[in-house]
Motif scaffolding. Structure first.
Motif, PDB file in Angstrom:
ATOM      1  N   GLN B   6       0.882  -1.157   0.000  1.00  0.00           N
ATOM      2  CA  GLN B   6       0.000   0.000   0.000  1.00  0.00           C
ATOM      3  C   GLN B   6       0.921   1.208   0.000  1.00  0.00           C
ATOM      4  O   GLN B   6       1.557   1.500   1.006  1.00  0.00           O
ATOM      5  CB  GLN B   6      -0.909  -0.015   1.232  1.00  0.00           C
ATOM      6  N   ILE B  20     -10.489   6.783  -1.926  1.00  0.00           N
ATOM      7  CA  ILE B  20      -9.985   5.680  -2.749  1.00  0.00           C
ATOM      8  C   ILE B  20      -8.666   5.214  -2.167  1.00  0.00           C
ATOM      9  O   ILE B  20      -7.696   5.975  -2.099  1.00  0.00           O
ATOM     10  CB  ILE B  20      -9.801   6.100  -4.221  1.00  0.00           C
ATOM     11  N   LEU B  21      -8.637   3.981  -1.715  1.00  0.00           N
ATOM     12  CA  LEU B  21      -7.421   3.398  -1.154  1.00  0.00           C
ATOM     13  C   LEU B  21      -6.924   2.318  -2.109  1.00  0.00           C
ATOM     14  O   LEU B  21      -7.704   1.498  -2.584  1.00  0.00           O
ATOM     15  CB  LEU B  21      -7.693   2.805   0.225  1.00  0.00           C
ATOM     16  N   ASN B  22      -5.634   2.330  -2.356  1.00  0.00           N
ATOM     17  CA  ASN B  22      -5.062   1.452  -3.361  1.00  0.00           C
ATOM     18  C   ASN B  22      -4.140   0.398  -2.758  1.00  0.00           C
ATOM     19  O   ASN B  22      -3.551   0.603  -1.695  1.00  0.00           O
ATOM     20  CB  ASN B  22      -4.275   2.265  -4.383  1.00  0.00           C
ATOM     21  N   CYS B  23      -4.026  -0.694  -3.481  1.00  0.00           N
ATOM     22  CA  CYS B  23      -3.216  -1.815  -3.022  1.00  0.00           C
ATOM     23  C   CYS B  23      -2.672  -2.553  -4.239  1.00  0.00           C
ATOM     24  O   CYS B  23      -3.418  -2.787  -5.214  1.00  0.00           O
ATOM     25  CB  CYS B  23      -4.101  -2.733  -2.169  1.00  0.00           C
ATOM     26  N   ASP B  24      -1.412  -2.895  -4.227  1.00  0.00           N
ATOM     27  CA  ASP B  24      -0.799  -3.672  -5.302  1.00  0.00           C
ATOM     28  C   ASP B  24      -0.217  -4.956  -4.722  1.00  0.00           C
ATOM     29  O   ASP B  24       0.220  -4.975  -3.577  1.00  0.00           O
ATOM     30  CB  ASP B  24       0.325  -2.870  -5.962  1.00  0.00           C
ATOM     31  N   TRP B  35     -10.244  -6.375   2.623  1.00  0.00           N
ATOM     32  CA  TRP B  35      -9.907  -5.101   3.247  1.00  0.00           C
ATOM     33  C   TRP B  35     -10.352  -5.144   4.713  1.00  0.00           C
ATOM     34  O   TRP B  35     -11.473  -5.571   5.023  1.00  0.00           O
ATOM     35  CB  TRP B  35     -10.594  -3.938   2.543  1.00  0.00           C
ATOM     36  N   HIS B  72      -3.717  -5.227  -9.036  1.00  0.00           N
ATOM     37  CA  HIS B  72      -4.071  -4.015  -8.308  1.00  0.00           C
ATOM     38  C   HIS B  72      -5.506  -4.121  -7.812  1.00  0.00           C
ATOM     39  O   HIS B  72      -6.388  -4.601  -8.525  1.00  0.00           O
ATOM     40  CB  HIS B  72      -3.943  -2.797  -9.239  1.00  0.00           C
ATOM     41  N   SER B  74      -8.488  -1.798  -5.333  1.00  0.00           N
ATOM     42  CA  SER B  74      -8.773  -0.527  -4.681  1.00  0.00           C
ATOM     43  C   SER B  74     -10.063  -0.648  -3.886  1.00  0.00           C
ATOM     44  O   SER B  74     -10.941  -1.454  -4.213  1.00  0.00           O
ATOM     45  CB  SER B  74      -8.863   0.614  -5.694  1.00  0.00           C
ATOM     46  N   HIS B  76     -13.145   1.733  -2.543  1.00  0.00           N
ATOM     47  CA  HIS B  76     -13.814   3.020  -2.649  1.00  0.00           C
ATOM     48  C   HIS B  76     -14.828   3.142  -1.518  1.00  0.00           C
ATOM     49  O   HIS B  76     -15.625   2.209  -1.297  1.00  0.00           O
ATOM     50  CB  HIS B  76     -14.541   3.146  -3.994  1.00  0.00           C
ATOM     51  N   CYS B  90      -5.051  -3.773   3.340  1.00  0.00           N
ATOM     52  CA  CYS B  90      -5.356  -4.703   2.272  1.00  0.00           C
ATOM     53  C   CYS B  90      -4.704  -6.040   2.655  1.00  0.00           C
ATOM     54  O   CYS B  90      -3.617  -6.045   3.239  1.00  0.00           O
ATOM     55  CB  CYS B  90      -4.736  -4.119   1.006  1.00  0.00           C
TER      56      CYS B  90
END
Lengths: 113, 114
Positions: B6, B20-24, B35, B72, B74, B76, B90
């Motif tokens: 993250q 919006i939180l992102n995770c790869d 999450w 990826h 995300s 929301h 994540c």
């Protein structure tokens, strides 16, 4: 709503002492886990337990660690000889199985002095 | 070995707006994604999950999107509320969901301002 409960909430112990962290998972769950979070770091997997045996363990889970499900409800983590670096929040979790979420307890803060 | 990343340690959003939180992730064997929300001195609380066979899952104000080709996902949150302020993790597991261990990201601290 069913929940995972952990005791104690905070444990202070001297280096070299043994500690036992206790957990009561959700009653109909089959998979049990211990995770830990060192302050400021991410949550790390320690061990998973299924069908009365360890199913997977991380490299953190060395010979100083053991887990037990002594009866139908409790799930314990024992650290035989604590080190300063064992200080962390320890989380117990349980899950129902395939593609279901794991529920976490509120954690035990272990402080080794 | 950061299999789940993250990259944003923190995010500030106004109340009512979208968060919006992102995770790869790097491990292509991951099959199930979750999450969790975490308050200080509490355990992670499950929010929403998604299986790799889907690209979207929605639950009330929370929607998770998964792009397998980009590795990826995300989260929301819309509309964001002050009570959403927490650290969001994540997590990913192999086939079988929580029959497998969870690998967590480092977390994103979300602050929802008035």
């Amino acid at each position: 709503e069913p929940e995972v409960t952990q005791t104690p909430s905070h444990q202070v112990t001297q280096m070299g002492q043994e500690v036992i962290l206790r957990c009561v998972p959700i009653s109909n769950h089959l998979y049990f886990y211990w995770y830990r979070q060192i302050l400021g770091q991410k949550v790390e997997f320690l061990v998973s337990f299924y069908n009365n045996e360890i199913s997977e363990k991380s490299e953190i889970f060395d010979d100083q660690f053991s887990v037990e499900r002594p009866d139908g409800s409790n799930f314990t983590l024992k650290i035989r000889s604590t080190k300063l670096e064992d200080s962390a929040m320890y989380f117990c979790a349980s899950g129902g199985g395939w593609n279901t979420e794991a529920f976490f307890g509120q954690g035990t803060r272990l402080t080794v002095v | 070995d950061q299999q789940v990343k993250q990259n944003s340690p923190s995010l500030s959003v106004q109340e009512g707006r979208i968060s919006i939180l992102n995770c790869d992730y790097t491990n292509s064997m991951f099959d199930y994604f979750l999450w969790y929300k975490k308050y200080p001195a509490e355990g992670p609380t499950f929010l929403i999950s998604i299986s790799s066979i889907k690209d979207k899952n929605e639950d009330g104000r929370f929607t998770v999107f998964l792009n397998k080709s980009a590795k990826h996902l995300s989260l929301h949150i819309v509309p964001s509320q002050p009570g959403d302020s927490a650290v969001y993790f994540c997590a990913a597991s192999g086939e079988g969901g929580t029959a497998s261990k969870l690998t967590f990201g480092t977390g994103t601290r979300l602050q929802v301002t008035l």
